[in-house]
Design a protein around this motif. Structure first.
Motif, short mmCIF file in Angstrom:
data_model
loop_
_atom_site.label_atom_id
_atom_site.label_comp_id
_atom_site.label_asym_id
_atom_site.label_seq_id
_atom_site.Cartn_x
_atom_site.Cartn_y
_atom_site.Cartn_z
N UNK A 177 0.85 -4.19 -3.96
CA UNK A 177 0.08 -3.16 -4.68
C UNK A 177 -1.30 -3.03 -4.04
N UNK A 178 -1.43 -2.22 -2.99
CA UNK A 178 -2.77 -1.93 -2.47
C UNK A 178 -3.49 -0.99 -3.42
N UNK A 179 -4.81 -1.18 -3.58
CA UNK A 179 -5.53 -0.40 -4.58
C UNK A 179 -6.98 -0.19 -4.19
N UNK A 180 -7.52 0.89 -4.75
CA UNK A 180 -8.97 1.11 -4.82
C UNK A 180 -9.28 1.26 -6.31
N UNK A 240 -2.52 0.88 4.26
CA UNK A 240 -2.55 2.13 3.50
C UNK A 240 -3.54 3.13 4.12
N UNK A 241 -3.14 4.41 4.14
CA UNK A 241 -3.99 5.46 4.71
C UNK A 241 -3.53 6.82 4.21
N UNK A 289 -1.18 10.03 -0.31
CA UNK A 289 -1.82 8.71 -0.30
C UNK A 289 -0.70 7.70 -0.06
N UNK A 290 -0.65 7.12 1.14
CA UNK A 290 0.53 6.40 1.59
C UNK A 290 0.16 4.98 2.05
N UNK A 291 1.12 4.08 1.96
CA UNK A 291 0.97 2.73 2.49
C UNK A 291 2.08 2.50 3.51
N UNK A 296 2.47 -14.81 7.30
CA UNK A 296 3.54 -13.92 7.73
C UNK A 296 3.26 -12.45 7.44
N UNK A 297 2.41 -12.20 6.44
CA UNK A 297 2.15 -10.83 5.98
C UNK A 297 0.69 -10.69 5.60
N UNK A 298 0.04 -9.63 6.09
CA UNK A 298 -1.35 -9.34 5.75
C UNK A 298 -1.39 -7.96 5.09
N UNK A 299 -2.03 -7.88 3.93
CA UNK A 299 -2.09 -6.64 3.17
C UNK A 299 -3.54 -6.16 3.05
N UNK A 300 -3.73 -4.87 3.26
CA UNK A 300 -5.04 -4.24 3.18
C UNK A 300 -5.11 -3.32 1.97
N UNK A 301 -6.32 -3.03 1.46
CA UNK A 301 -6.44 -2.19 0.26
C UNK A 301 -6.10 -0.73 0.53
N UNK A 302 -5.92 0.01 -0.53
CA UNK A 302 -5.70 1.45 -0.49
C UNK A 302 -6.80 2.14 0.31
N UNK A 303 -6.38 3.04 1.23
CA UNK A 303 -7.33 3.83 2.02
C UNK A 303 -8.44 2.97 2.64
#
Length: 275
Positions: A174-177, A91-92, A103-105, A42-49
């Motif tokens: 919590x997207x992160x680098x 996030x981008x 720095x936004x998601x 239902x939901x796909x999350x990508x990392x920071x930037x």
């Protein structure tokens, strides 16, 4: 009795991004999103930037490729979400209306509608010098429950997740680098489990992996349940998709038993806001 959506599956995309190569990174992310959608998540999350990669020593170069909501990254992800019928966290770096970079998601629903976004409230390292920090903590009331977002270093501050929790969050993304140097990998694990237990909710954290310049990322994307138990996790160096199940009924159950949220004394906490 409150009604909750049935337990559902989410996908955390742990990937290595090529620095400043948006086209390659969007293509790579698309492949993972399509793979996850075939599974019925239902939901796909990508990392920071994820679209630019991340180098803590080259923030100005990243800023040169900043876009607003009409830019390539968000436009591409909106179309993909609508086509596949999945929510996407993308996030981008974002050009705010005042011309500053944040720095936004961005959270996009399963019809391709941009629901809004969260900007990192705790910039770290050179981000402090160049980026405008966010000051808002939105909650997105969706078919998948009430979703809050923090980004990377924000996880080190209990206040960020607590604000989201008292505003009704049931799931924090919590997207992160997050870098893997020094003791950072262990710090990542501890913070995420603590934020889940502090607030009796789910924390789903998706991190980059691989090296960029002299830094390397910690990976270890993971899901922590409302008791702070790490239920799903990836390794440091692997790329791929981490799948996990979110059961919002668990939150009501645990909060009925564990009263840490209702036993708070906010009237005593003014000192927290003092410098």
């Amino acid at each position: 009795m409150a009604e909750y959506p049935a337990p559902y599956e989410i996908a955390l995309v742990q990937m290595a991004s090529t620095f400043l190569n948006r086209q390659a990174n969007l293509k790579k992310a698309e492949g993972y999103i399509r793979e996850a959608a075939k599974r019925g998540v239902k939901l796909v999350c990508l990392p920071e930037s994820f679209d630019l990669g991340y180098d803590a020593t080259r923030i100005p170069e990243m800023m040169e490729q900043t876009q607003n909501e009409d830019g390539e990254t968000v436009t591409f992800m909106k179309a993909l979400a609508a086509e596949l019928g999945v929510y996407i966290l993308a996030p981008a770096y974002w050009l705010a209306p005042n011309g500053k970079v944040e720095n936004r998601a961005f959270l996009i629903d399963d019809e391709g509608v941009l629901l809004g976004g969260y900007s990192k409230t705790h910039p770290v390292g050179d981000e402090r010098q160049y980026l405008q920090r966010g000051t808002e903590y939105p909650i997105f009331d969706t078919k998948l429950g009430k979703i809050g977002i923090t980004i990377c270093y924000d996880a080190c501050f209990p206040e960020t997740s607590r604000i989201l929790a008292v505003k009704g969050a049931e799931l924090i993304l919590v997207p992160a680098a997050w870098r893997g140097n020094f003791y950072f990998k262990e710090w990542w694990d501890i913070n995420l489990c603590c934020r889940a237990l502090d607030n009796l909710l789910y924390v789903a954290a998706v991190n980059m992996t691989g090296p960029t310049g002299e830094q390397y990322f910690a990976g270890k994307s993971q899901i922590c349940d409302p008791l702070g138990v790490r239920t799903h996790a990836m390794g440091v160096e692997e790329e791929g998709i981490l799948y996990g199940t979110i059961d919002l009924a668990r939150i009501a159950k645990e909060r009925a038993f564990n009263t840490v949220l209702t036993d708070r004394h906010p009237e005593d906490y003014a000192a927290i806001a003092e410098r």
